[in-house]
Design a protein around this motif. Sequence first.
Motif: not given
Length: 335
Positions: A42, A95, A171, A173, A215, A238
């Motif tokens: 990205k 998201k 964890r 999103q 990431n 994305y």
Amino acid sequence: MKLNQCLKSLVIGAFALALPLTAQAAPIVIKFSHVVAQHTPKGQAADYFKKIAEERTKGRVKVEVYPNSQLYKDKEEMEALQLGAVQMLAPSLAKFAPLGIKEFELFDLPFIFDNYNELHKVTQGPVGAKLLSKLEAKGVHGLAYWDNGFKVMSANKPLKTPEDFKGQKLRIQSSKVLDSQMRSMGANPQVLAFSEVYQALQTGVVNGTENPPSNLYTQKMHEVQKYVTLSDHGYLGYAVIVNKKFWAGLPADIRTILEGAMKDATKYANDIAKKDNDEALAAVKKSGRSQFITLTPQERAAWKKTMDKAHKEHMNRIGADLIKEVYAATGYNPN
Ligand code: LMR
């Protein structure tokens, strides 16, 4: 006196000429905010879009890219886009529910895509277009899908069987599908902004996480995670979005050029995504900081079987017809 007057009118004339020129020369600014490092699929695609958009508009458009949550964290960037404080984002598909469009969470369904080819049947097909069109009602215009990659699971203990997940704080999103996926394995999912993950792992607020290797590596998560399971259990990518009013208000010729630049930046993003993730994984391995775990086909099948619960739980929430359309395109089969 005459000469003075003449000079005066020359100066005034020059100003009169310069003013419209200056006004015309002020570029249209596109603030493009994102949360990942520059050297990620990205990050690089955003920089590439900036380069070609500025070149092709011959300076009439200036794209300011703000990586690494410099400007906004996950939740704030969505609000900033709607308010017009930034013009362009590329949030992960996990998201979009806070924006009111939970359907994008179908991309989070575990094991739904076996590879990029299957993914592209959705992102470049009718379902992808249908989802982007839902954004309009929220004051957002969807431009493209950019690939990242398939996720690994990391932790400080080896995660091989569903039993290994019991009680692990992991964890995620802000996606309800991911919440179900982790709970199906017996883990305790915790939503954290991307920018907070490294510290949360380091201090033990959470024990582990999932992300594509690009990431994991660029955020140095592998330095605070002893084990990385090469599970490819889900996908992260994305949607590139803009403020609808801003986009509609652009001069038509500029908008056409920017659409062309986005098309090329999308090709660029999708061309580099796999290689970038492969390289990141190789770099994590080379660092020697975390140990890799490979699942046997039987172990992977056990993950898939257990995580299928997330599909069942979200069938109606996301829309059975939509999910079935995706199954038909990708050939998902729980067994
Ligand atoms: C995450 O929060 O883990 C990712 O969505 C970050 C990103 O934008 O790739």
